[in-house]
Structures are given as C-alpha cells and as structure tokens.
Design a protein around this motif. Structure first.
Motif, PDB file in Angstrom:
ATOM      1  N   ALA A  22       0.841  -1.220   0.000  1.00 55.16           N
ATOM      2  CA  ALA A  22       0.000   0.000   0.000  1.00 55.16           C
ATOM      3  C   ALA A  22       0.867   1.257   0.000  1.00 55.16           C
ATOM      4  CB  ALA A  22      -0.920  -0.016   1.220  1.00 55.16           C
ATOM      5  N   ASP A  23       1.947   1.254   0.783  1.00 54.19           N
ATOM      6  CA  ASP A  23       2.774   2.466   0.871  1.00 54.19           C
ATOM      7  C   ASP A  23       3.616   2.689  -0.383  1.00 54.19           C
ATOM      8  OD1 ASP A  23       1.700   2.886   3.340  1.00 54.19           O
ATOM      9  OD2 ASP A  23       3.400   2.086   4.463  1.00 54.19           O
ATOM     10  N   SER A  24       3.592   1.697  -1.281  1.00 54.24           N
ATOM     11  CA  SER A  24       4.258   1.885  -2.577  1.00 54.24           C
ATOM     12  C   SER A  24       3.276   2.449  -3.611  1.00 54.24           C
ATOM     13  CB  SER A  24       4.816   0.551  -3.078  1.00 54.24           C
ATOM     14  OG  SER A  24       5.836   0.083  -2.209  1.00 54.24           O
ATOM     15  N   GLY A  25       2.004   2.595  -3.201  1.00 57.43           N
ATOM     16  CA  GLY A  25       1.006   3.127  -4.137  1.00 57.43           C
ATOM     17  C   GLY A  25       0.222   2.061  -4.865  1.00 57.43           C
ATOM     18  N   VAL A  26       0.278   0.807  -4.368  1.00 49.13           N
ATOM     19  CA  VAL A  26      -0.524  -0.272  -4.970  1.00 49.13           C
ATOM     20  C   VAL A  26      -1.805  -0.405  -4.156  1.00 49.13           C
ATOM     21  CG1 VAL A  26      -0.576  -2.731  -5.561  1.00 49.13           C
ATOM     22  CG2 VAL A  26       1.587  -1.460  -5.712  1.00 49.13           C
ATOM     23  N   PRO A  27      -2.971  -0.225  -4.783  1.00 52.05           N
ATOM     24  CA  PRO A  27      -4.231  -0.257  -4.017  1.00 52.05           C
ATOM     25  C   PRO A  27      -4.467  -1.601  -3.335  1.00 52.05           C
ATOM     26  CG  PRO A  27      -4.596   0.560  -6.264  1.00 52.05           C
ATOM     27  CD  PRO A  27      -3.194   0.013  -6.213  1.00 52.05           C
ATOM     28  N   ALA A  70       5.245   1.998 -12.376  1.00 50.58           N
ATOM     29  CA  ALA A  70       5.125   3.316 -11.715  1.00 50.58           C
ATOM     30  C   ALA A  70       5.347   3.237 -10.206  1.00 50.58           C
ATOM     31  CB  ALA A  70       3.723   3.883 -11.983  1.00 50.58           C
ATOM     32  N   VAL A  71       5.598   2.043  -9.678  1.00 47.78           N
ATOM     33  CA  VAL A  71       5.741   1.894  -8.222  1.00 47.78           C
ATOM     34  C   VAL A  71       7.098   1.280  -7.882  1.00 47.78           C
ATOM     35  CG1 VAL A  71       3.250   1.690  -7.857  1.00 47.78           C
ATOM     36  CG2 VAL A  71       4.617  -0.383  -8.218  1.00 47.78           C
ATOM     37  N   GLU A  72       7.503   1.524  -6.655  1.00 51.42           N
ATOM     38  CA  GLU A  72       8.813   1.039  -6.178  1.00 51.42           C
ATOM     39  C   GLU A  72       8.618   0.284  -4.855  1.00 51.42           C
ATOM     40  OE1 GLU A  72      11.002   2.520  -9.249  1.00 51.42           O
ATOM     41  OE2 GLU A  72      11.813   1.441  -7.514  1.00 51.42           O
ATOM     42  N   PRO A  73       9.525  -0.648  -4.548  1.00 49.72           N
ATOM     43  CA  PRO A  73       9.450  -1.271  -3.214  1.00 49.72           C
ATOM     44  C   PRO A  73       9.561  -0.194  -2.127  1.00 49.72           C
ATOM     45  CG  PRO A  73      11.083  -2.389  -4.614  1.00 49.72           C
ATOM     46  CD  PRO A  73      10.667  -1.158  -5.353  1.00 49.72           C
ATOM     47  N   ASN A  74       8.868  -0.412  -0.998  1.00 49.47           N
ATOM     48  CA  ASN A  74       8.984   0.565   0.088  1.00 49.47           C
ATOM     49  C   ASN A  74       9.927   0.029   1.169  1.00 49.47           C
ATOM     50  OD1 ASN A  74       7.372  -0.894   2.185  1.00 49.47           O
ATOM     51  ND2 ASN A  74       5.699  -0.610   0.711  1.00 49.47           N
ATOM     52  N   ALA A  75      10.119   0.807   2.217  1.00 53.69           N
ATOM     53  CA  ALA A  75      11.084   0.428   3.270  1.00 53.69           C
ATOM     54  C   ALA A  75      10.716  -0.902   3.923  1.00 53.69           C
ATOM     55  CB  ALA A  75      11.144   1.546   4.320  1.00 53.69           C
ATOM     56  N   ALA A 105      12.888  -5.746  -4.230  1.00 50.94           N
ATOM     57  CA  ALA A 105      13.572  -5.314  -2.996  1.00 50.94           C
ATOM     58  C   ALA A 105      14.713  -6.266  -2.648  1.00 50.94           C
ATOM     59  CB  ALA A 105      12.574  -5.269  -1.840  1.00 50.94           C
ATOM     60  N   GLY A 106      14.773  -7.428  -3.326  1.00 54.12           N
ATOM     61  CA  GLY A 106      15.859  -8.383  -3.094  1.00 54.12           C
ATOM     62  C   GLY A 106      15.444  -9.681  -2.437  1.00 54.12           C
ATOM     63  N   SER A 107      14.139  -9.867  -2.165  1.00 53.63           N
ATOM     64  CA  SER A 107      13.695 -11.136  -1.554  1.00 53.63           C
ATOM     65  C   SER A 107      13.860 -12.261  -2.554  1.00 53.63           C
ATOM     66  CB  SER A 107      12.225 -11.044  -1.118  1.00 53.63           C
ATOM     67  OG  SER A 107      12.099 -10.138  -0.035  1.00 53.63           O
ATOM     68  N   GLU A 108      14.333 -13.437  -2.071  1.00 56.81           N
ATOM     69  CA  GLU A 108      14.539 -14.592  -2.952  1.00 56.81           C
ATOM     70  C   GLU A 108      13.765 -15.815  -2.473  1.00 56.81           C
ATOM     71  OE1 GLU A 108      19.056 -13.245  -4.364  1.00 56.81           O
ATOM     72  OE2 GLU A 108      18.783 -15.086  -3.186  1.00 56.81           O
ATOM     73  N   ARG A 109      13.792 -16.078  -1.168  1.00 57.83           N
ATOM     74  CA  ARG A 109      13.070 -17.260  -0.648  1.00 57.83           C
ATOM     75  C   ARG A 109      11.609 -16.836  -0.480  1.00 57.83           C
ATOM     76  NH1 ARG A 109      16.959 -18.625   4.217  1.00 57.83           N
ATOM     77  NH2 ARG A 109      18.138 -16.816   3.471  1.00 57.83           N
ATOM     78  N   LEU A 110      10.909 -16.852  -1.620  1.00 55.10           N
ATOM     79  CA  LEU A 110       9.616 -16.175  -1.748  1.00 55.10           C
ATOM     80  C   LEU A 110       8.650 -17.076  -2.515  1.00 55.10           C
ATOM     81  CD1 LEU A 110       7.793 -13.579  -1.866  1.00 55.10           C
ATOM     82  CD2 LEU A 110       9.119 -12.922  -3.887  1.00 55.10           C
ATOM     83  N   ARG A 224       1.765   1.587   9.673  1.00 57.15           N
ATOM     84  CA  ARG A 224       2.009   1.410   8.251  1.00 57.15           C
ATOM     85  C   ARG A 224       3.216   0.483   8.073  1.00 57.15           C
ATOM     86  NH1 ARG A 224      -1.307   4.906   5.962  1.00 57.15           N
ATOM     87  NH2 ARG A 224      -0.600   4.204   3.907  1.00 57.15           N
ATOM     88  N   ALA A 225       3.101  -0.459   7.154  1.00 56.31           N
ATOM     89  CA  ALA A 225       4.174  -1.453   6.972  1.00 56.31           C
ATOM     90  C   ALA A 225       5.522  -0.784   6.691  1.00 56.31           C
ATOM     91  CB  ALA A 225       3.802  -2.398   5.836  1.00 56.31           C
ATOM     92  N   SER A 226       5.511   0.315   5.953  1.00 56.57           N
ATOM     93  CA  SER A 226       6.789   0.958   5.606  1.00 56.57           C
ATOM     94  C   SER A 226       7.475   1.521   6.844  1.00 56.57           C
ATOM     95  CB  SER A 226       6.554   2.078   4.580  1.00 56.57           C
ATOM     96  OG  SER A 226       5.657   3.033   5.121  1.00 56.57           O
ATOM     97  N   GLU A 227       6.721   1.666   7.928  1.00 53.32           N
ATOM     98  CA  GLU A 227       7.309   2.190   9.174  1.00 53.32           C
ATOM     99  C   GLU A 227       7.539   1.082  10.212  1.00 53.32           C
ATOM    100  OE1 GLU A 227       4.763   6.290   8.436  1.00 53.32           O
ATOM    101  OE2 GLU A 227       4.420   5.124  10.264  1.00 53.32           O
ATOM    102  N   ILE A 228       6.501   0.239  10.442  1.00 49.47           N
ATOM    103  CA  ILE A 228       6.634  -0.719  11.557  1.00 49.47           C
ATOM    104  C   ILE A 228       7.429  -1.972  11.172  1.00 49.47           C
ATOM    105  CG2 ILE A 228       4.569   0.134  12.717  1.00 49.47           C
ATOM    106  CD1 ILE A 228       3.016  -2.274  11.750  1.00 49.47           C
ATOM    107  N   VAL A 229       7.493  -2.288   9.879  1.00 49.76           N
ATOM    108  CA  VAL A 229       8.270  -3.485   9.496  1.00 49.76           C
ATOM    109  C   VAL A 229       9.772  -3.235   9.658  1.00 49.76           C
ATOM    110  CG1 VAL A 229       8.850  -5.098   7.621  1.00 49.76           C
ATOM    111  CG2 VAL A 229       6.461  -4.443   8.019  1.00 49.76           C
ATOM    112  N   PRO A 230      10.308  -2.113   9.147  1.00 50.57           N
ATOM    113  CA  PRO A 230      11.732  -1.868   9.395  1.00 50.57           C
ATOM    114  C   PRO A 230      12.079  -1.803  10.887  1.00 50.57           C
ATOM    115  CG  PRO A 230      10.917  -0.396   7.686  1.00 50.57           C
ATOM    116  CD  PRO A 230       9.716  -1.091   8.275  1.00 50.57           C
ATOM    117  N   ARG A 231      11.180  -1.227  11.671  1.00 53.25           N
ATOM    118  CA  ARG A 231      11.437  -1.118  13.123  1.00 53.25           C
ATOM    119  C   ARG A 231      11.495  -2.520  13.752  1.00 53.25           C
ATOM    120  NH1 ARG A 231       7.008   2.454  15.193  1.00 53.25           N
ATOM    121  NH2 ARG A 231       7.651   3.788  13.455  1.00 53.25           N
ATOM    122  N   TRP A 232      10.575  -3.381  13.317  1.00 52.38           N
ATOM    123  CA  TRP A 232      10.543  -4.748  13.855  1.00 52.38           C
ATOM    124  C   TRP A 232      11.777  -5.530  13.422  1.00 52.38           C
ATOM    125  CZ3 TRP A 232       9.575  -9.203  10.631  1.00 52.38           C
ATOM    126  CH2 TRP A 232       9.634 -10.407  11.352  1.00 52.38           C
TER     127      TRP A 232
END
Ligand code: APR
Length: 238
Positions: A22-27, A70-75, A105-110, A224-232
């Motif tokens: 969502a924070d990358s602009g994907v509905p 038009a969108v990019e991976p977020n934090a 974003a670089g994830s591989e085991r996905l 928001r995932a772009s904020e709480i995921v990096p913190r976690w």
C-alpha cells in the motif's frame, strides 16, 4: 539471543498481503467501498468472470501489470529482504500479492501463493511463462503459438493457491510466524496463523488495522508497513 520470545536462528515464516504494498502506491482490495479498483471481485477475479468477459479481465490485469512500472518497493519490502539475508535460521516469505515488489527489494526465498501479474498461463499447452507487457485477448503463446489462449497466471477465487504443500510444511515447522498487511479475510492464507499456533509458534501481526484473525496472534502491532516493518526487523536483528 532471544527476540520476540524466540531464539535467533529459529525457523521464520512471514505472510504478506496487500497492505505490504500500500505504501508503494498499490491499491489494497478491501478498501471502504469494497470494490476493487471499480470492479466487483467476481467480475475480474474468477474463472467464470474470465469466461464471461475475457476482454474486461485482460484490461484489468493489463492495467495493474502496467502500473508496476510506476511503483517502487517501500522500506518494508527492503527490510524483509535484509531480514532474509541476515536471519541465521530457516526463512520463508509467502506473499498473497501478485506484484513484483518483494523481488525488486531483493527477496529470494519467496512464494507467490496467488500467482504473479508478470506471468502468463497458456490454456492450449499449459505452459506458464514470464509476461511483462500487455496480454489482451489476442496474446500469442511463445511456446505453442496458439492465439487468444493465454490468461493471467493469477489464482482466482475458487482456484487452488500455489505451493500449498511447501507452505504448510514451513508453517508446521516454524517457531515464529509473522503476518503483515493482510485483512485475514481470504482462506487458506487466513488460516495459516491457526496452524502456526497449533504447532506452538509465536505469532506476530503487523497491520494498519487489526485483522479478522487478530485474536489468534500473541501480539499485534498497528501501523504502516513501511514504518513498523523496518522497526521490527531492526529489533529482531540488532
Ligand atoms: N500498512 C500496513 N497494513 C496496511 C496498510 C499499510 N500502509 N494499508 C492497508 N493495510 C492493511 C489493511 O488494514 C488490511 O487489513 O492491509 C490489509 C489489506 O487487506 P485486503 O485489502 O483484504 O488485502 P489482502 O488481505 O492481501 O487480500 C487477500 O484477497 O482479493 C484477494 O487474492 C486477493 O491476495 C488477495 C487476498
């Protein structure tokens, strides 16, 4: 070292949903109006809808595929890729999302359990193949040259999600299960937390709002995932 009640090096399974992007602009899907970008889900995300109006379904997915440019991976995506690189134990990222932001974003085991916007499926020869541009009704299969037989390689309602055996095995052997950005409205993904609890894993939810399955989690962190995921991730690794 203990983090989130688990020893570092334990097995970690992460499930992500539309809130991750969502924070990358994907509905997301279940916004207030319950419509999905102006369409009823039944019209554009079921085999019946595709049979009824293939042009509408192709237009819907062609537009979403084009929007990826038009969108990019977020934090949050970047933090999960860092976690995968630095986590000493088993790690699996299961996404319900069909965008390519985790990969970028670089994830591989996905695992994309609901398929991918950038893949096609030829119903004439059963080949599944990368598909970057528009598909449309006249798409020609590069494997068998059939025309008009290629559909989006997306798991629609009523169809079986991909790699469920591998996902189930990972959840049954995990020590930490983390759900990020999903409403817990759609099975089988919504039931993963119950399996994780059953095998004694610690269960953490990171979401903007409590999901429908919040009661099954040991801990829910809202934001928001772009904020709480990096913190976690910082907390877990550092
Ligand atoms: N950060 C974190 N969470 C967010 C954010 C954000 N910025 N924005 C929204 N959310 C949360 C919402 O609170 C909601 O719980 O993300 C969740 C999105 O829920 P849905 O729109 O239902 O998306 P999802 O759970 O991924 O849907 C599951 O349903 O339609 C099918 O196949 C489709 O994969 C999809 C599945």
């Amino acid at each position: 070292m203990v983090a989130d009640g688990r020893r570092i090096g334990d097995s970690l399974v992460i499930l992500t949903g539309a809130g991750m992007s969502a924070d990358s602009g994907v509905p997301t899907f279940r916004a207030a109006d319950g419509l999905w970008e102006g369409h009823r889900v039944e019209e554009v995300a079921t085999p019946e809808g595709f049979a009824r109006d293939p042009a509408l379904v192709h237009a819907f997915y062609d537009a979403r595929r084009a929007h990826l440019a038009a969108v990019e991976p977020n934090a949050g995506h970047l933090a999960l890729a860092r976690l995968e690189r630095e986590w000493p134990g088993n790690f699996l990222l299961v996404t319900q999302n069909v965008d390519d932001l985790h990969e970028r974003a670089g994830s591989e085991r996905l695992i994309h359990m609901h398929g991918e916007l950038q893949r096609g499926w030829c119903l004439a020869c059963d080949h599944r193949l990368p598909w970057a541009g528009a598909m449309g009704e006249g798409a020609v299969c590069p494997a068998c040259a059939a025309t008009g037989q290629v559909r989006p390689d997306i798991v629609w309602f009523g169809e079986m999600p991909y790699q469920m055996d591998r996902i189930d095995e990972a959840i049954r052997t995990c020590d930490l299960f983390v759900s990020i950005g999903t409403s817990g409205a759609v099975y089988p993904a919504a039931g993963f937390v119950q399996t994780a609890r059953y095998v004694g894993a610690r269960c953490l939810e990171l979401n903007l709002d409590p999901s429908q399955g919040s009661i099954f989690f040991d801990e829910t962190r809202l934001g928001r995932a772009s904020e709480i995921v990096p913190r976690w991730v910082d907390e877990l690794l550092d």
